[in-house]
Write a protein that holds these residues in place. Structure first.
Motif, mmCIF file in Angstrom:
data_model
loop_
_atom_site.group_PDB
_atom_site.id
_atom_site.type_symbol
_atom_site.label_atom_id
_atom_site.label_comp_id
_atom_site.label_asym_id
_atom_site.label_seq_id
_atom_site.Cartn_x
_atom_site.Cartn_y
_atom_site.Cartn_z
ATOM 1 N N LEU A 1 0.774 -1.189 -0.082
ATOM 2 C CA LEU A 1 0.225 0.031 -0.087
ATOM 3 C C LEU A 1 0.778 1.323 0.025
ATOM 4 N N MET A 2 0.351 2.398 -0.791
ATOM 5 C CA MET A 2 0.937 3.644 -0.832
ATOM 6 C C MET A 2 -0.181 4.497 -0.228
ATOM 7 N N ILE A 3 -0.239 5.037 0.854
ATOM 8 C CA ILE A 3 -1.544 5.801 1.355
ATOM 9 C C ILE A 3 -1.027 7.437 1.494
ATOM 10 N N ASN A 4 -1.922 8.025 0.669
ATOM 11 C CA ASN A 4 -1.957 9.477 0.835
ATOM 12 C C ASN A 4 -2.511 10.229 2.057
ATOM 13 N N LEU A 5 -1.456 10.630 2.991
ATOM 14 C CA LEU A 5 -2.094 11.001 4.137
ATOM 15 C C LEU A 5 -1.918 12.500 4.223
ATOM 16 N N ILE A 6 -1.224 13.333 3.563
ATOM 17 C CA ILE A 6 -1.152 14.828 3.357
ATOM 18 C C ILE A 6 -1.256 15.267 1.896
ATOM 19 N N GLU A 7 -2.010 15.965 1.653
ATOM 20 C CA GLU A 7 -2.364 16.574 0.237
ATOM 21 C C GLU A 7 -1.891 17.923 0.016
ATOM 22 N N GLY A 8 -1.489 18.169 -1.369
ATOM 23 C CA GLY A 8 -1.168 19.613 -1.663
ATOM 24 C C GLY A 8 -1.107 19.910 -3.224
ATOM 25 N N GLY A 9 -0.714 20.554 -3.698
ATOM 26 C CA GLY A 9 -0.864 20.700 -5.093
ATOM 27 C C GLY A 9 -2.305 20.837 -5.630
ATOM 28 N N LYS A 10 -2.471 20.361 -6.608
ATOM 29 C CA LYS A 10 -3.716 20.548 -7.356
ATOM 30 C C LYS A 10 -5.144 19.773 -6.743
ATOM 31 N N HIS A 11 -4.502 19.051 -5.665
ATOM 32 C CA HIS A 11 -5.619 18.314 -4.840
ATOM 33 C C HIS A 11 -6.098 19.111 -3.706
ATOM 34 N N VAL A 12 -5.782 20.300 -3.549
ATOM 35 C CA VAL A 12 -6.242 21.095 -2.296
ATOM 36 C C VAL A 12 -6.298 22.759 -3.099
ATOM 37 N N LYS A 13 -7.312 23.470 -2.505
ATOM 38 C CA LYS A 13 -7.803 24.683 -2.930
ATOM 39 C C LYS A 13 -6.434 25.614 -2.567
ATOM 40 N N ALA A 14 -5.833 25.342 -1.611
ATOM 41 C CA ALA A 14 -4.385 26.103 -1.322
ATOM 42 C C ALA A 14 -3.704 25.395 -0.256
ATOM 43 N N GLY A 15 -2.193 25.377 -0.629
ATOM 44 C CA GLY A 15 -1.615 24.615 0.451
ATOM 45 C C GLY A 15 -0.200 24.345 0.072
ATOM 46 N N LEU A 16 0.472 23.423 0.368
ATOM 47 C CA LEU A 16 1.584 22.644 0.131
ATOM 48 C C LEU A 16 1.948 22.690 -1.529
ATOM 49 N N ASP A 17 3.155 22.463 -2.129
ATOM 50 C CA ASP A 17 3.460 22.489 -3.430
ATOM 51 C C ASP A 17 3.312 21.132 -3.793
ATOM 52 N N PHE A 18 3.991 20.146 -3.111
ATOM 53 C CA PHE A 18 4.065 18.758 -3.588
ATOM 54 C C PHE A 18 2.452 18.320 -3.243
ATOM 55 N N GLN A 19 2.170 17.470 -4.145
ATOM 56 C CA GLN A 19 0.873 16.911 -4.228
ATOM 57 C C GLN A 19 0.464 15.864 -3.410
ATOM 58 N N GLU A 20 1.407 14.927 -3.058
ATOM 59 C CA GLU A 20 1.113 14.148 -2.215
ATOM 60 C C GLU A 20 2.179 13.507 -1.142
ATOM 61 N N PHE A 21 1.691 13.516 0.155
ATOM 62 C CA PHE A 21 2.699 12.934 1.079
ATOM 63 C C PHE A 21 2.397 11.463 1.454
ATOM 64 N N LEU A 22 2.931 10.451 1.320
ATOM 65 C CA LEU A 22 2.635 9.087 1.344
ATOM 66 C C LEU A 22 3.292 8.352 2.264
ATOM 67 N N VAL A 23 2.512 7.478 2.978
ATOM 68 C CA VAL A 23 3.348 6.547 3.846
ATOM 69 C C VAL A 23 3.213 5.071 3.473
ATOM 70 N N ILE A 24 4.253 4.130 3.501
ATOM 71 C CA ILE A 24 4.169 2.883 3.050
ATOM 72 C C ILE A 24 4.385 1.977 4.063
ATOM 73 N N PRO A 25 3.483 0.985 4.348
ATOM 74 C CA PRO A 25 3.763 0.068 5.555
ATOM 75 C C PRO A 25 4.918 -0.891 5.130
ATOM 76 N N LYS A 26 6.064 -0.657 5.585
ATOM 77 C CA LYS A 26 7.136 -1.568 5.281
ATOM 78 C C LYS A 26 6.844 -3.058 5.867
#
Length: 420
Positions: free
Chosen positions: A150-175
């Protein structure tokens, strides 16, 4: 032998409230396949075209009534009474009927909806689970089925939000994910930890398109540190979760420069590559998706050569599930992983051919959802059928993402029963 007897299609709304298609394919033996197609918020320039109505009086021109009409008239006429088990022939029939490189006459959305619904109807007719039918179509071989990481998108930015971070997805991967069920439970615990931190710091601003948190932070690295802190607070360690980024670089690229809130001045490609190398090492990043301009082949090659083998360089806008783009990426050694999205290319057979080519080259496969999703769970079956390495289906906090988690767990349970 069963034949296609009827095809119908209607306009529905995706998770963003934007129109899309739901198509039904009926076979003369009573089997039915239904498919709903997603739509991307961040789209590569080489993706096939979506056919929209362009009527400003309906959904700001985003309606799909014309596409639905093409399904029920032109496409139905072309595939009526054909063999639903010959997926390649059906897809080629639709491509020929369209007659354009980017499927813009009939619409990639119209063609894909029929392509996927045909596969579902055929699997139903054979009384085969869809992931097993995909395996048969995909020519992956007889290797055992595996559940993707799994690659889980927990924090969003870029075009996925109205205003916010530059990068679009901050993901976690359960190792070391032993099962979807266990991985899912760990993710929920991590989400709870992240929610507490966001509430404590008063930096929350709702959810993004894919169910990740939209946060009031000024720098991208602050979001990475927030994820790391959430891992610590939930009593996990770096051995439990890794962090990956979807840069979606085209959204921060302008006039030959990359614009970041973390750095005051715009960065030229060489400086941006150095920055990505630095943060990859600093945070032991698992992956970087679309880190550079989709046409900067030399930059991609340079970045990949600079990064640790432990950091995947993943092409999405770069390769767009397109075999020609994949061949170029492999020739210049630009990627170590590629995203697979059926609606980027418009047919199931072309999707499978792309994935098989990537697998043969030893490139990691990441089956992925889109920003505008439906409750269709096809990509879960696709990922297992292809033995994909990874899957991106967003956060389980939104229903249209959660159903895909649930489908993966159903498949896992079915496979477990077969081994008893």
């Amino acid at each position: 032998m069963s034949k296609i007897s009827s095809v119908t299609s209607e306009e529905i709304l995706d998770s963003n409230g934007t129109p899309t298609l739901r198509t039904h394919v009926y076979l003369d033996d009573g089997s039915v396949g239904t498919a709903s197609v997603p739509s991307g918020a961040s789209r590569g320039s080489n993706e096939v075209a979506e056919l929209r109505d362009l009527d400003p009086g309906r959904f700001n021109g985003m309606g799909v009534l014309r596409a639905a009409a093409h399904v029920q008239n032109l496409i139905y006429t072309a595939v009526k009474n054909t063999d639903p088990f010959d997926q390649e022939k059906i897809d080629e029939t639709m491509r020929s009927l369209d007659g354009t490189v980017d499927k813009s006459r009939l619409g990639g959305n119209a063609i894909l909806s029929v392509s996927l619904a045909v596969a579902k109807a055929a699997a139903s007719s054979l009384k085969l689970p869809l992931f097993k039918y995909v395996r048969r179509l995909g020519k992956v071989g007889s290797e055992d089925f595996q559940i993707p990481l799994l690659m889980i998108n927990l924090i969003e930015g870029g075009k996925h939000v109205k205003a916010g971070l530059d990068f679009q997805e901050f993901l976690v991967i359960p190792k070391g994910q032993k099962s979807i069920e266990v991985g899912h439970a760990k993710i929920y615990k991590l989400i709870e930890s992240l929610q507490i931190l966001i509430g404590k710091e008063k930096i929350g601003s709702g959810l993004g398109m894919e169910g990740g948190f939209s946060v009031k932070l000024s720098k991208n690295e602050e979001a990475i540190n927030l994820l790391k802190e959430a891992v610590d607070h939930s009593e996990f360690t770096d051995e439990d979760f890794a962090v990956g980024l979807d840069i979606a670089a085209m959204s921060i690229y302008e006039n030959g420069k990359y614009h970041l809130s973390d750095i005051q001045k715009p960065l030229d490609p060489g400086d941006f590559i150095d920055y990505l190398e630095k943060i990859s090492k600093k945070y032991a990043l698992y992956s970087l998706e679309d880190p550079l301009n989709e046409n900067d082949w030399n930059g991609w090659k340079k970045l990949k050569s600079k990064l640790s083998l432990n950091t995947l360089v993943i092409g999405d806008d770069l390769t767009t599930t397109n075999q020609n783009r994949l061949t170029q990426a492999l020739d210049v050694e630009a990627v170590s992983g590629v995203v697979v999205k059926p609606n980027q290319i418009g047919t199931l057979s072309e999707t499978l051919a792309f994935a098989l080519r990537a697998k043969e080259a030893g490139t990691k496969i990441v089956v992925s959802h889109r920003g505008g999703e439906t409750k269709d769970t096809f990509i879960a079956d696709l990922a297992v059928g292809l033995n994909a390495d990874l899957i991106k289906i967003g956060s389980p906090l939104q229903t249209e993402r959660l159903v895909k988690f649930n489908r993966l767990m159903e498949i896992e349970q079915e496979l477990r029963k077969e081994t008893i």
